[in-house]
Design a protein around this motif. Structure first.
Motif, PDB file in Angstrom:
ATOM      1  N   ASP A  60       0.835  -1.212   0.000  1.00 26.93           N
ATOM      2  CA  ASP A  60       0.000   0.000   0.000  1.00 26.93           C
ATOM      3  C   ASP A  60       0.855   1.243   0.000  1.00 26.93           C
ATOM      4  O   ASP A  60       0.537   2.237  -0.687  1.00 26.93           O
ATOM      5  N   LEU A  61       1.959   1.200   0.741  1.00 24.36           N
ATOM      6  CA  LEU A  61       2.855   2.359   0.744  1.00 24.36           C
ATOM      7  C   LEU A  61       3.483   2.571  -0.625  1.00 24.36           C
ATOM      8  O   LEU A  61       3.635   3.715  -1.083  1.00 24.36           O
ATOM      9  N   ALA A  62       3.849   1.453  -1.297  1.00 27.93           N
ATOM     10  CA  ALA A  62       4.443   1.592  -2.630  1.00 27.93           C
ATOM     11  C   ALA A  62       3.442   2.208  -3.613  1.00 27.93           C
ATOM     12  O   ALA A  62       3.787   3.096  -4.402  1.00 27.93           O
ATOM     13  N   VAL A  63       2.181   1.729  -3.546  1.00 24.65           N
ATOM     14  CA  VAL A  63       1.151   2.301  -4.431  1.00 24.65           C
ATOM     15  C   VAL A  63       0.921   3.769  -4.097  1.00 24.65           C
ATOM     16  O   VAL A  63       0.799   4.627  -4.998  1.00 24.65           O
ATOM     17  N   LYS A  64       0.883   4.071  -2.816  1.00 20.48           N
ATOM     18  CA  LYS A  64       0.653   5.460  -2.412  1.00 20.48           C
ATOM     19  C   LYS A  64       1.801   6.352  -2.862  1.00 20.48           C
ATOM     20  O   LYS A  64       1.591   7.482  -3.327  1.00 20.48           O
ATOM     21  N   ILE A  65       3.038   5.832  -2.736  1.00 19.93           N
ATOM     22  CA  ILE A  65       4.197   6.617  -3.163  1.00 19.93           C
ATOM     23  C   ILE A  65       4.166   6.829  -4.682  1.00 19.93           C
ATOM     24  O   ILE A  65       4.476   7.918  -5.183  1.00 19.93           O
ATOM     25  N   SER A  66       3.763   5.774  -5.433  1.00 20.78           N
ATOM     26  CA  SER A  66       3.668   5.916  -6.896  1.00 20.78           C
ATOM     27  C   SER A  66       2.626   6.967  -7.267  1.00 20.78           C
ATOM     28  O   SER A  66       2.855   7.816  -8.142  1.00 20.78           O
ATOM     29  N   ASN A  67       1.474   6.921  -6.600  1.00 21.35           N
ATOM     30  CA  ASN A  67       0.433   7.926  -6.873  1.00 21.35           C
ATOM     31  C   ASN A  67       0.916   9.329  -6.528  1.00 21.35           C
ATOM     32  O   ASN A  67       0.692  10.286  -7.293  1.00 21.35           O
ATOM     33  N   LEU A  68       1.588   9.459  -5.404  1.00 22.90           N
ATOM     34  CA  LEU A  68       2.086  10.780  -5.019  1.00 22.90           C
ATOM     35  C   LEU A  68       3.156  11.270  -5.986  1.00 22.90           C
ATOM     36  O   LEU A  68       3.219  12.468  -6.318  1.00 22.90           O
ATOM     37  N   ALA A  69       4.002  10.323  -6.493  1.00 21.13           N
ATOM     38  CA  ALA A  69       5.026  10.719  -7.463  1.00 21.13           C
ATOM     39  C   ALA A  69       4.385  11.190  -8.764  1.00 21.13           C
ATOM     40  O   ALA A  69       4.800  12.195  -9.368  1.00 21.13           O
ATOM     41  N   ALA A  70       3.343  10.456  -9.238  1.00 22.92           N
ATOM     42  CA  ALA A  70       2.658  10.872 -10.478  1.00 22.92           C
ATOM     43  C   ALA A  70       1.982  12.223 -10.292  1.00 22.92           C
ATOM     44  O   ALA A  70       2.056  13.098 -11.165  1.00 22.92           O
ATOM     45  N   ARG A  71       1.337  12.406  -9.126  1.00 21.06           N
ATOM     46  CA  ARG A  71       0.679  13.698  -8.866  1.00 21.06           C
ATOM     47  C   ARG A  71       1.702  14.816  -8.784  1.00 21.06           C
ATOM     48  O   ARG A  71       1.467  15.936  -9.264  1.00 21.06           O
ATOM     49  N   ALA A  72       2.866  14.529  -8.193  1.00 19.50           N
ATOM     50  CA  ALA A  72       3.903  15.554  -8.104  1.00 19.50           C
ATOM     51  C   ALA A  72       4.429  15.931  -9.493  1.00 19.50           C
ATOM     52  O   ALA A  72       4.678  17.108  -9.782  1.00 19.50           O
ATOM     53  N   LEU A  73       4.571  14.906 -10.386  1.00 24.90           N
ATOM     54  CA  LEU A  73       5.050  15.200 -11.738  1.00 24.90           C
ATOM     55  C   LEU A  73       4.035  16.038 -12.512  1.00 24.90           C
ATOM     56  O   LEU A  73       4.388  17.016 -13.195  1.00 24.90           O
ATOM     57  N   VAL A  74       2.751  15.673 -12.387  1.00 30.61           N
ATOM     58  CA  VAL A  74       1.715  16.447 -13.080  1.00 30.61           C
ATOM     59  C   VAL A  74       1.663  17.874 -12.549  1.00 30.61           C
ATOM     60  O   VAL A  74       1.544  18.846 -13.309  1.00 30.61           O
ATOM     61  N   ALA A  75       1.776  18.018 -11.209  1.00 31.13           N
ATOM     62  CA  ALA A  75       1.745  19.358 -10.633  1.00 31.13           C
ATOM     63  C   ALA A  75       2.953  20.170 -11.084  1.00 31.13           C
ATOM     64  O   ALA A  75       2.839  21.379 -11.350  1.00 31.13           O
ATOM     65  N   TRP A  76       4.124  19.501 -11.193  1.00 32.26           N
ATOM     66  CA  TRP A  76       5.315  20.232 -11.644  1.00 32.26           C
ATOM     67  C   TRP A  76       5.146  20.699 -13.085  1.00 32.26           C
ATOM     68  O   TRP A  76       5.481  21.844 -13.428  1.00 32.26           O
ATOM     69  N   LYS A  77       4.615  19.825 -13.979  1.00 30.21           N
ATOM     70  CA  LYS A  77       4.397  20.215 -15.378  1.00 30.21           C
ATOM     71  C   LYS A  77       3.396  21.351 -15.475  1.00 30.21           C
ATOM     72  O   LYS A  77       3.600  22.312 -16.225  1.00 30.21           O
ATOM     73  N   ARG A  78       2.298  21.241 -14.699  1.00 28.77           N
ATOM     74  CA  ARG A  78       1.299  22.313 -14.746  1.00 28.77           C
ATOM     75  C   ARG A  78       1.888  23.629 -14.254  1.00 28.77           C
ATOM     76  O   ARG A  78       1.648  24.692 -14.855  1.00 28.77           O
TER      77      ARG A  78
END
Length: 541
Positions: free
Chosen positions: A280-298
């Motif tokens: 669950d932590l790995a999935v949560k970290i992956s989701n947070l990493a994807a959200r961080a990348l999208v937020a950085w691009k935006r």
């Protein structure tokens, strides 16, 4: 005719009080031996100063005295308490000192679940009043501990369940402190394990746990009673490491659950509370990493758009430099006129100043300066003379004071020397008297010692007509059997010594100090035979 009862009683055997008490004691102990007695504890006031416990067991209609010796009380799992219904096992005996019978208890246990529950409730109220169960003192569990300490039995299924659950969720390093979880001595081992984990130093060879789990499987109230003991509850409450209590099943409640920082219904649930799920932590970290990348691009796109808008609103380079360029041209045009005006102004000022610098003015200034220097020199000379006079007067006063002080000091030293001489004279006189007294004492002691030596010396015995016999080695001969044939002996008298030789047939005597010859008597010949000795005189040999 029937016998008189008084005569019959007179023929009965006679016992002393001690004999009768001993007979009753043997009768009671032989008849009953070890017994189990159920009753309520009455009159218990804690251990005596000697460590023994004295109280009574009673029911609705009777009471029996009881005693627990110090060593037995220290090994007991359940301690006696006032009003507790118990089943006591012990030996029935008598106490002759007060003519009563009593039970010497060797083991004690509560009488049923009701007594245990009552004891547990009373203990819970006592510990709660001390503040051991307050929520304010409970600690938060670490989110992801590096090291987990487990206090449990190493042979039960509990430790395997905890390790298996940790392996499934998030593997961590586990330190197991093996203890007994029921039976005699288990409470002390559990408390010692909790204190032992807390005593581990940070950075030591054995890592200090970040979280503790005290675990045990399900069981009856008697089986779980070790976790209701005060020593365990106080150790859990005093733990500086966050602690999870996982004792029994979900319906089992022990006092350690109230003192622990967190209660788990089962040991498996305690492992789930200790660590999160790694997947669950790995999935949560992956989701947070994807959200961080999208937020950085935006954010990057937004900043690029803002930069383009700001670039369109800025003026061009020519417009920005037009006004400064015009200002520079105006200043360049006005600079020649300003230089000519400044030069003309400085020339007029120089001309006005140079008009006043004539030779007469310079001479007057030099003369005035010479006069100022002369006046200053005269003032300096006068000041030096005044200062010198003041210093001279001051030194004269100091000389007078020094002379007076020297005279006073000389007189003081003379007085001191006179006092010291007088004191030395008195001390010398005292020393002389003390020396005379000491010499007199030593002389009297020496005289007394000489008199005592003369009284105790063997020479006084020799003066009374006795002789001292010595062998060749100079040792005293005390027995005739110690002298062999031909032995050389020395006879010491009060006026000299005589060397003699022992022989079975003859005796030859040579005197180192020959006796004085009697002119009126003739010398008697020495007999070859041994002279017969008187009956009342012993032989020297």
């Amino acid at each position: 005719m029937p016998a008189n009862p008084a005569q019959l009683l007179a023929n009965s055997p006679e016992y002393t009080v001690s004999e009768l008490s001993s007979a009753l004691k043997r009768t009671v102990e032989d008849t009953y031996g070890h017994v189990r007695v159920r009753g309520e504890i009455s009159g218990f006031r804690g251990p005596h100063a000697s460590g023994h416990c004295y109280f009574a067991l009673k029911d609705e209609s009777a009471k029996i005295e009881a005693v627990i010796w110090k060593g037995v009380h220290g090994r007991m799992r359940f301690k006696p308490q006032e009003g507790l219904e118990v089943i006591a096992t012990g030996k029935l005996t008598t106490y002759p000192g007060s003519s009563k019978y009593q039970i010497v208890i060797e083991a004690i246990e509560p009488a049923g679940i009701g007594a245990l529950m009552a004891l547990m409730e009373e203990r819970k109220r006592k510990l709660a009043a001390e503040g051991l169960f307050d929520e304010a003192r409970k600690q938060l569990l670490p989110w992801l501990p590096e090291v987990i300490g487990v206090v449990t039995s190493p042979t039960g299924a509990v430790i395997r369940d905890i390790l298996h659950r940790l392996e499934d969720r998030f593997p961590r390093r586990v330190l197991v402190w093996p203890v007994r979880v029921q039976g005699e001595g288990s409470a002390e081992q559990i408390a010692a394990a909790i204190d032992g984990f807390n005593a581990l130093p940070d950075g030591g060879p054995i890592p200090r746990p970040d979280l503790l789990i005290v675990a045990r499987g399900g069981g009856s109230l008697e089986d779980l009673w070790s976790f209701n003991e005060e020593i365990v509850v106080r150790a859990a409450a005093g733990s500086m490491i966050p602690l999870i209590s996982a004792v029994g099943h979900e319906t089992d409640v022990t006092l350690i659950d109230f003192a622990a920082d967190q209660r788990a219904p089962t040991p498996t649930a305690a492992a789930e509370m200790a660590v999160p799920v790694r997947s669950d932590l790995a999935v949560k970290i992956s989701n947070l990493a994807a959200r961080a990348l999208v937020a950085w691009k935006r954010g990057h796109d937004d900043r690029r758009a803002e930069l383009r808008s700001a670039a369109r609103a800025l003026p061009g380079a020519g417009e920005l430099l037009a006004i400064p360029r015009q200002t520079l041209d105006n200043a360049a045009a006005a600079l020649p006129r300003a230089l000519r005006a400044s030069t003309h102004l400085h020339h007029r000022r120089f001309t006005r100043i140079s008009g006043g610098l004539t030779l007469r003015v310079l001479r007057a200034q030099v003369t005035h300066a010479k006069q100022s220097v002369a006046a200053t020199g005269a003032r300096l000379t006068h000041s030096a003379q005044v200062v010198l006079r003041h210093r001279r007067d001051r030194f004269a006063g100091l000389v007078v004071r020094l002379r007076a002080s020297r005279l006073a000091n000389v007189q003081t030293q003379r007085d001191r020397l006179a006092r010291d001489n007088e004191r030395t004279r008195r001390l010398a006189e005292r020393a002389r008297r003390a020396l005379v007294t000491l010499l007199q004492r030593h002389e009297a002691r020496i005289t007394h010692s000489g008199q005592l030596l003369a009284a105790l010396s063997y020479r006084g015995v020799l003066a009374r007509g006795f002789a001292l016999v010595r062998d060749d080695a100079g040792q005293a001969v005390r027995s005739a059997t110690a002298v062999g044939s031909g032995a050389r002996l020395t006879l010491e008298f009060t006026d000299g010594k005589v060397n003699v030789t022992s022989d079975t047939d003859q005796t030859v005597a040579t005197s180192s100090n020959p006796p004085r010859s009697n002119p009126t008597s003739e010398p008697k010949p020495i007999s070859r035979r041994r002279a017969t000795k008187p009956a009342d005189q012993g032989s020297l040999f």
